[in-house]
Design an enzyme around this catalytic site. Structure first.
Site, PDB file in Angstrom:
ATOM      1  CE1 TYR A   5      -3.032  -3.053   0.325  1.00  0.00           C
ATOM      2  CE2 TYR A   5      -3.188  -2.686   2.684  1.00  0.00           C
ATOM      3  CZ  TYR A   5      -3.514  -3.416   1.564  1.00  0.00           C
ATOM      4  OH  TYR A   5      -4.335  -4.523   1.683  1.00  0.00           O
TER       5      TYR A   5
ATOM      6  CG  HIS B 194      -0.865  -8.875   0.405  1.00  0.00           C
ATOM      7  ND1 HIS B 194      -0.394  -7.580   0.308  1.00  0.00           N
ATOM      8  CD2 HIS B 194      -2.179  -8.820   0.064  1.00  0.00           C
ATOM      9  CE1 HIS B 194      -1.377  -6.793  -0.084  1.00  0.00           C
ATOM     10  NE2 HIS B 194      -2.464  -7.521  -0.242  1.00  0.00           N
TER      11      HIS B 194
END
Length: 329
Positions: free
Chosen positions: A56, A146
């Site tokens: 992010y 992830h």
């Protein structure tokens, strides 16, 4: 706000969590003062679970979240980050092939680093060390694998055992995997000792596919599920022509379905967004829902939606209309 324990771990999360992708400049820049105000608003509303990742904003989300939480008692909140992408620094002035319209894989940040898939044991350890440095912490409460969709072999045989060792050492409180699909998450529940899985977009008012295997498996094994993507990237927030579903333009059939669901919820005086937020929480395996927010107003809105009382008749009417199923199909 109600808290739920993740599996057999000691980690407890609030039913509503703060998804920190947006404060990593997802799609557009966010002012640092707005980030601090958003985290402050979350704290006031009782939110104590914050989720981030190196991906992010090339670490920007982690740095901002760590700074916003600094000074708050460490045992009073839960923080999760993710492994699987490591950030390699780029020489100044290096062209970055994934930049388009000023965005780095969707984030409005300078191309200072390159994301590199790495589910090796060394990659996991490096990822956690780098995350701790960016966050300014000595431990994380939850570490998720992830998006290991295309890296199953390494994820199961290298990354997961590395997370187990870090959990045993106390560097991580709970471990899990986060994905937009259910099949591999179900495999993690069956073949490993994960505490939690983060399932995005597959247990919503538009997609109940997690009911087929994932949620029954989690319930049977005493594991937990955190549900993300409850608005299916926008269609369940505001169903209209041009709305997005799973980050692309929504097909007309799905738009029609969303509008029919909205008509039922509003017939009970309930906004569609409130029903979408509440729906996953009724399942016994679901510990909480994760909502991405970038401003204090968005945080307060999500908390207000969670406080709405949803009449049972609303769910009954959705089932009667064939808009909700019991088996995920």
């Amino acid at each position: 706000m109600r808290r739920n324990r993740l599996g057999s771990s000691t980690v407890e999360v609030t039913e509503l969590s703060f998804g920190a992708a947006a404060i990593g400049n997802l799609f557009r820049a966010v002012d640092p003062a707005q980030v601090a105000a958003a985290v402050d608003a979350a704290w006031v509303e009782g939110i104590r679970y914050f989720d981030t990742a190196p991906h992010y904003g090339l670490g920007l989300s982690e740095r901002r979240l760590g700074e916003a939480l600094r000074g708050r008692p460490r045992d009073s909140y839960v923080l999760s980050t993710k492994v699987g992408r490591v950030l390699d620094p780029l020489p100044a002035g290096t062209a970055f092939e994934n930049m388009s319209d000023g965005l780095s894989e969707g984030f409005a940040v300078p191309a200072t680093h390159r994301r590199r898939w790495d589910f090796s044991a060394d990659g996991v350890r490096r990822s956690i060390e780098d995350s701790l440095e960016r966050l300014g912490l000595d431990r994380v409460d939850i570490a998720y694998l992830h998006d290991p969709d295309d890296h199953a072999e390494a994820a199961f045989h290298e990354a997961y055992p590395a997370l187990e060792k870090l959990r045993a050492q106390g560097v991580i409180g709970a471990i899990g995997a986060g994905m937009n699909q259910t099949a591999m998450l179900t495999r993690f529940l069956r073949d490993t000792d994960v505490d939690v899985v983060l399932c995005a977009g597959r247990y919503t008012l538009l997609d109940q596919s997690a009911l087929i295997e994932l949620l029954p498996e989690a319930a049977a094994r005493g594991r937990s599920v955190v549900v993300g993507g409850v608005f299916n990237s926008g269609l369940l927030a505001d169903p209209r022509p041009g709305a997005t579903y799973d980050y692309t333009a929504a097909p007309l059939a799905l738009l029609d379905r969303a509008l029919r669901i909205k008509a039922v919820t509003e017939g009970h005086g309930i906004p569609l967004r409130a029903a979408a937020l509440h729906y996953p929480l009724a399942h016994p395996a679901v510990a909480g829902v994760l909502v991405g927010t970038r401003s204090p107003d968005e945080v307060r809105d999500a908390a207000a939606l969670l406080r709405r009382e949803i009449p049972d008749g609303l769910w009954d009417d959705l089932r009667a209309e064939g808009l909700l199923t019991e088996d995920g199909h």
